[in-house]
Design an enzyme around this catalytic site. Structure first.
Site, PDB file in Angstrom:
ATOM      1  N   SER A 114       1.974  -0.481   1.501  1.00 32.21           N
ATOM      2  CA  SER A 114       2.244   0.066   0.401  1.00 32.21           C
ATOM      3  C   SER A 114       1.970   1.508   0.219  1.00 32.21           C
ATOM      4  O   SER A 114       2.696   2.234  -0.367  1.00 32.21           O
ATOM      5  CB  SER A 114       1.772  -0.773  -0.881  1.00 32.21           C
ATOM      6  OG  SER A 114       0.261  -0.539  -0.627  1.00 32.21           O
ATOM      7  N   HIS A 125       6.519  -4.974  -0.852  1.00 33.37           N
ATOM      8  CA  HIS A 125       7.359  -3.766  -0.773  1.00 33.37           C
ATOM      9  C   HIS A 125       8.506  -4.146   0.008  1.00 33.37           C
ATOM     10  O   HIS A 125       9.282  -3.064   0.495  1.00 33.37           O
ATOM     11  CB  HIS A 125       6.669  -2.591  -0.401  1.00 33.37           C
ATOM     12  CG  HIS A 125       5.586  -2.208  -1.366  1.00 33.37           C
ATOM     13  ND1 HIS A 125       5.926  -1.411  -2.555  1.00 33.37           N
ATOM     14  CD2 HIS A 125       4.343  -2.837  -1.527  1.00 33.37           C
ATOM     15  CE1 HIS A 125       4.875  -1.371  -3.302  1.00 33.37           C
ATOM     16  NE2 HIS A 125       3.634  -1.964  -2.641  1.00 33.37           N
ATOM     17  N   LYS A 142       8.274  -5.570  -8.247  1.00 34.52           N
ATOM     18  CA  LYS A 142       8.862  -4.171  -7.366  1.00 34.52           C
ATOM     19  C   LYS A 142      10.220  -4.365  -7.328  1.00 34.52           C
ATOM     20  O   LYS A 142      10.980  -4.111  -8.578  1.00 34.52           O
ATOM     21  CB  LYS A 142       8.084  -4.128  -6.102  1.00 34.52           C
ATOM     22  CG  LYS A 142       6.509  -4.320  -6.566  1.00 34.52           C
ATOM     23  CD  LYS A 142       5.754  -3.712  -5.139  1.00 34.52           C
ATOM     24  CE  LYS A 142       4.337  -4.101  -5.314  1.00 34.52           C
ATOM     25  NZ  LYS A 142       3.849  -3.901  -6.969  1.00 34.52           N
TER      26      LYS A 142
HETATM   27  C1  LIG Z   1       1.347  -4.866  -0.969  1.00 40.39           C
HETATM   28  C2  LIG Z   1       1.064  -5.254  -2.429  1.00 40.39           C
HETATM   29  N1  LIG Z   1       0.644  -6.803  -2.476  1.00 40.39           N
HETATM   30  C3  LIG Z   1       0.565  -7.378  -3.629  1.00 40.39           C
HETATM   31  C4  LIG Z   1       0.853  -6.732  -4.922  1.00 40.39           C
HETATM   32  C5  LIG Z   1       0.172  -6.860  -6.262  1.00 40.39           C
HETATM   33  O1  LIG Z   1       1.417  -7.562  -6.784  1.00 40.39           O
HETATM   34  P1  LIG Z   1       1.458  -7.740  -8.393  1.00 40.39           P
HETATM   35  O2  LIG Z   1       1.742  -6.504  -9.005  1.00 40.39           O
HETATM   36  O3  LIG Z   1       2.535  -8.758  -8.606  1.00 40.39           O
HETATM   37  O4  LIG Z   1       0.203  -8.186  -8.524  1.00 40.39           O
HETATM   38  C6  LIG Z   1       0.788  -5.091  -4.725  1.00 40.39           C
HETATM   39  C7  LIG Z   1       1.071  -4.293  -5.916  1.00 40.39           C
HETATM   40  O5  LIG Z   1       0.960  -4.173  -6.995  1.00 40.39           O
HETATM   41  C8  LIG Z   1       1.156  -4.709  -3.466  1.00 40.39           C
HETATM   42  O6  LIG Z   1       1.453  -3.209  -3.358  1.00 40.39           O
END
Ligand SMILES: Cc1ncc(COP(=O)(O)O)c(C=O)c1O
Length: 397
Positions: A182, A210, A240
Site C-alpha cells: 500500500s 489495493h 478502496k
Molecule cells: C493493505 C491493506 N490492508 C487492509 C486495509 C484495511 O482495510 P479497511 O480499510 O477495510 O479496514 C488497508 C487500508 O485501509 C490496507 O491498505
C-alpha cells in the site's frame, strides 16, 4: 486524571518534536476526485477510490434503496440477526470474481485480518510475514500465539531459507503478504510464493486491498499479468476500488465454514450494513462488465512515472521517497499550494528514513492534471528520490 493527562501530553510533545504527530483534517469529498479542506478545493491523489466508485450513481442508488428497505445498520452480529441475504449474494459474487469456492464478508478489511490469522494459526504454528506488510496483517499476527518470523520485503529466497530452517519445528505454517504494497505500490511475487508454500505445506494468504478492481482485469493481484497464482487465502477490502466499506476472505468452502464459526472479529462484531453489501454488488457489476475501466488507474500511474523518469508503476500507487518527515510534509504543502492533495506518509506507517509522498491514481484523473502534477513534483527541492534501505521492524504506534 492527572497522571493520565501528563502521559498523553508528554507523548504528544515527543511526536510534535519529531514531526510525527498526526492530525485529523476535515475533508469533504465532492465527487471522487476533488476534496475541500481548510476552505480549499484540491484535486486528490491521496484517495484509494481507484475507480471513482464512491460517488457512482449506481452504487448510491443501490445503497439508498437498501437503506430504504432494510434500514441503516445491521442490528447485530452476523451470527445473531445481522446476516442479511445481500451478504450472501455479495459473497457469491466475490468468490466468482476470485475463482474461489466461497467467501466470507467482514465489517472491514482490518477486522478481516485480525480475525482470519488467529483462526488459522495458533500455538505450535508458524507465521511468516513480509517486513513491509500492512499494519493489520501485523495486528492479526500479534493476536495469534503462533511464532512470527519476518522475511525481507518480497524476498522469496529469504522466505525459503526460513521455511527450510524452521518449518519442521512447527505443526502448521501461514505465510502472509500484501498483494499490492500500500505504501510502495509494488506487487508481491505471488506465483513464486505460491510455489514455495506448496513445497513446504505452508498456507499463502494475500491481502489484496489495493489489487481488487485494478490489477488482473479487476480480479486482483493473484491474477496479475494474465496468469493466476496459487493463493488459497485471498483477503481484501471493499473500501478502496469497490468504493464502500467492508472486508472479505475468499477461500475453499471448508476454510470459509471454519472462519464463519471461529473468527472472533466476525462473531463479536456487528455485521456489515446491508446497504454496503448492495453498493459492493453494484461495484462488482461495473468491474466485471468494464475491464477497460479497471486498467485505467494503472495506465495513469504509468504515465505519471514515465514523465518523471521513475521506474514503471506496477499498480496505481506511486511513492516518491524523500527521507525525513519534515521534508515530506513540506513537499505536500507545496503541492497543495498548486491545488493538489498528496499526503505525506511518515513513520510508523513507513520505516524510519523513508517518509514519502504517496500518489494514488484513479481512472478519472485528467491527463492534463497529471502532466501539471508531474511538473510540480519535478520543481520540488525534495524530488531527488534516493531510496534508503528500510528498517526491518514491524510497524508500531
Ligand atoms: C493493505 C491493506 N490492508 C487492509 C486495509 C484495511 O482495510 P479497511 O480499510 O477495510 O479496514 C488497508 C487500508 O485501509 C490496507 O491498505
Amino acid at each position: 486524571m492527572r497522571s493520565l493527562d501528563d502521559f498523553a501530553s508528554q507523548k504528544l510533545a515527543e511526536l510534535d518534536a519529531a514531526h510525527l504527530r498526526r492530525a485529523l483534517v476535515e475533508s469533504v469529498r465532492e465527487d471522487g476526485l476533488y476534496i475541500t479542506r481548510d476552505g480549499r478545493r484540491l484535486l486528490s491523489f491521496s484517495c484509494n477510490d481507484y475507480l471513482n466508485l464512491t460517488h457512482h450513481p449506481a452504487l448510491k442508488a443501490a445503497a439508498a434503496q437498501a437503506i430504504e428497505l432494510y434500514g441503516v445498520g445491521a442490528g447485530a452480529s452476523r451470527l445473531v440477526t445481522g446476516n442479511h441475504p445481500l451478504l450472501h449474494e455479495l459473497e457469491a459474487r466475490l468468490a466468482r470474481l476470485k475463482r474461489a469456492e466461497a467467501a466470507c464478508v467482514f465489517g472491514s478489511g482490518y477486522l478481516a485480518n485480525a480475525g482470519i490469522i488467529p483462526t488459522l494459526a495458533g500455538t505450535q504454528d508458524l507465521i511468516l510475514i513480509d517486513e513491509l506488510a500492512h499494519a493489520c496483517l501485523w495486528a492479526g499476527a500479534q493476536l495469534s500465539p503462533a511464532q512470527t518470523l519476518v522475511f525481507r520485503h518480497n524476498d522469496v529466497t529469504h522466505a525459503k531459507d526460513l521455511l527450510a530452517r524452521d518449518r519442521a519445528k512447527f505443526r502448521r505454517a501461514l505465510l502472509v503478504t500484501d498483494g499490492v504494497f500500500s505504501m510502495d505500490g509494488d506487487l508481491a511475487p505471488l506465483r513464486e510464493l505460491g510455489a514455495l508454500c506448496a513445497s513446504y505445506d505452508a498456507w499463502l494468504m494475500s491481502d489484496d486491498a489495493h489489487g481488487l478492481g485494478v490489477i488482473g482485469d479487476g480480479r486482483g493481484s493473484a491474477f496479475a499479468a494474465g496468469a493466476s497464482a496459487d493463493v488459497p487465502l485471498q483477503m481484501g477490502t471493499l473500501s478502496k476500488a469497490i468504493g464502500g466499506y467492508g472486508g472479505y476472505l475468499c477461500a475453499s468452502r471448508p476454510v470459509i465454514d471454519l472462519i464463519k464459526t471461529r473468527a472472533r472479529t466476525l462473531i463479536y462484531s456487528t455485521g456489515l450494513p446491508p446497504a454496503m453489501a448492495a453498493a459492493a454488488i453494484a461495484a462488482l457489476d461495473i468491474i466485471e462488465s468494464d475491464p477497460a475501466l479497471t486498467r485505467r488507474p494503472l495506465e495513469k500511474a504509468r504515465a505519471f512515472a514515465a514523465r518523471l523518469g521513475l521506474a514503471e508503476a506496477q499498480s496505481p500507487i506511486v511513492p516518491i521517497i524523500v527521507g525525513e518527515p519534515e521534508a515530506a510534509l513540506e513537499a505536500s504543502r507545496r503541492l497543495a499550494e498548486q491545488g493538489f492533495l498528496v499526503a505525506a506518509i511518515r513513520p510508523p506507517t513507513v520505516p524510519a528514513g523513508t517518509a514519502r509522498l504517496r500518489f494514488a491514481f484513479t481512472a478519472a484523473h485528467p491527463d492534463e492534471e497529471i502532466a501539471r502534477l508531474a511538473e510540480a513534483v519535478r520543481a520540488l527541492a525534495a524530488f531527488k528520490p534516493a531510496r534508503k534501505e528500510p528498517e526491518r521492524c514491524p510497524p508500531s504506534s
